[in-house]
Design a protein around this motif. Structure first.
Motif: not given
Length: 477
Positions: A1-3, A24-30, A66-69, A96-101
């Motif tokens: 997912m984009l930063s 949403l997290a479950g649907l995105a496998n995060l 991690n890339g999957s959070c 600039d957040n690398p993890v979707p929030v």
């Protein structure tokens, strides 16, 4: 997912913001991680722990590898509102957040526009509409032996959230209650919760769930949800007058079809008290699947100049935001004839309300018991004007059929034509009396109650003798 991906879910507590974040997290496998709340962070900070901002930045660095959070910042007001942290640091958190929030908050009033613009997705959460409340309740109490009528009655409470419904259903299951025991317990639970809301609110009626930041109540109808005595029957609404001849340019069925199709319209209801004006509005809401935002004229009147106009504008804005029917009851106190005004602020209030009505593109219903007191400019601002009259003889007989036994109805049948103007409100009084006294009323009691109600209404509608209208000693006929 984009930063730099951020979503803001905002709305009243218990409306499902956190549940949606998990979905949403479950649907995105995060994998979803939650940042510690402000209250918990303050507790640890006293022991030398890092600030909540630092914890958010640290979580971003660690989880970004991690890339999957996905990260949930629940009740993120303290990080987003102006004045808490530097503006550039606040914007940096959203760019600039690398993890979707996913951020949640109860209100966005304290968040500046520059901050809101940086969110990829904004979603407001409201309390469920009547149909949704019924569906949620039906699903939650499945297997408990609860009837549809009971569920529909409970769903009339506009303050009910998804969390409330799930909570009370879970409580019934944990207690092992079913059928009548469960129904009585749910009714008690709802009543007690409603009382607690009244006690905690700033003003009565009120609702702490509906408070805005700063403590003022946002909704006033929730704690005093309308409840009709018995089932509503549109066939008992009299649009024909006492002579039985149709006096209106539209009937209820055609009005309903028009509103369902257009989803807008302005309606003026007038007639004697108790003829069913309020019941009709809430029936419209149920049939259309809309909330009813109800305001009394007295609620919108304030003692300081400008406050009344502000309250009027807020009522229209709330109805527009919630896609609800706005119902202004006792509107004669707000739209008095401007020719009778002696103060400039009186005219200003009428002008403001007329302008709000003119530009409102939703569904508006106003009701008045005194049509002759309204300003002459009112009529042209409404698409429909309906006068609701007292019950016709056949309607009165039908209304009493659902209230008294057949023997009693036969006994009073010959006396009904000479009673006078009986309204739906009078029948509701009979139903309440029987419910409170836990017995059926006799024929003599019913006639005595109806005659007393009719006499009281006739005294209330009597006009003073002309030459004494300006005197403190008013003689009424």
């Amino acid at each position: 997912m984009l930063s730099g991906w951020n979503a803001l879910l905002w709305g009243k507590p218990g409306t499902g913001k956190t549940q949606l974040a998990c979905l949403l997290a479950g649907l995105a496998n995060l994998t979803l991680y939650t940042l510690r709340s402000e209250e918990d962070a303050n507790t640890f900070r006293r022991n030398g722990m890092q600030s909540r901002v630092s914890e958010l930045l640290l979580a971003q660095r660690l989880l970004g590898r991690n890339g999957s959070c996905m990260l949930l910042v629940d009740e993120g007001d303290d990080l987003l509102m102006s004045g808490t942290i530097a503006k550039n640091r606040r914007h940096q958190l959203l760019e600039d957040n690398p993890v979707p929030v996913i951020w949640t908050t109860n209100d966005v009033a304290s968040i500046d526009a520059a901050c809101l613009r940086r969110f990829n997705w904004l979603q407001q959460f409201e309390f469920p509409n009547p149909d949704t409340r019924i569906r949620l309740f039906t699903k939650a109490v499945r297997g408990l032996g609860i009837t549809r009528q009971q569920i529909a009655h409970w769903a009339e409470r506009t303050w009910l959230s998804q969390a409330d419904i799930q909570r009370v259903a879970s409580l019934m299951r944990s207690l092992g209650l079913k059928r009548k025991d469960a129904a009585d317990a749910i009714e008690h639970w709802l009543d007690q919760r409603e009382r607690a809301f009244n006690i905690e609110s700033d003003e009565c009626p009120g609702n702490p769930i509906g408070k805005r930041a700063g403590g003022k109540s946002q909704t006033k109808e929730a704690a005093c949800a309308y409840r009709m005595e018995g089932e509503f029957d549109a066939g008992l609404l009299n649009l024909r007058g006492r002579d039985g001849q149709l006096q209106q340019d539209i009937d209820i069925a055609e009005l309903m079809a028009s509103l369902k199709q257009s989803r807008e319209g302005r309606i003026l209801l007038h007639g004697l008290p108790g003829t069913g004006k309020t019941a009709l509005v809430h029936h419209l809401g149920k049939q259309l699947g809309c909330e009813v935002v109800q305001r009394l004229g007295s609620e919108l009147l304030h003692k300081y100049v400008g406050e009344s106009e502000q309250a009027m504008a807020q009522a229209f804005a709330e109805a527009r935001e919630r896609n609800a029917i706005l119902f202004l009851d006792e509107v004669d106190s707000l739209l008095t004839d401007r020719r009778s005004h002696h103060q400039g602020w009186e005219t200003s209030q009428v002008n403001e309300l007329l302008q709000q009505i003119e530009h409102f593109d939703g569904m508006l219903v106003v009701a008045s018991n005194f049509l002759d007191r309204l300003d002459t400019a009112v009529a042209r601002r409404f698409d429909y004007q309906l006068e609701l009259c007292p019950l016709l003889p056949a309607q009165l007989h039908g209304a009493l059929e659902g209230c008294v036994d057949k023997a009693t109805l036969r006994e009073i049948g010959s006396s009904l034509p000479g009673l006078g103007a009986v309204t739906l409100g009078d029948i509701a009084v009979l139903k309440r009396r029987q419910r409170l006294q836990r017995r059926k009323l006799g024929a003599a009691e019913i006639l005595r109650i109806l005659k007393k109600l009719i006499a009281g209404r006739e005294r209330g509608n009597a006009k003073p003798i002309g030459f004494l209208q300006g005197s403190s000693m008013v003689c009424q006929g």
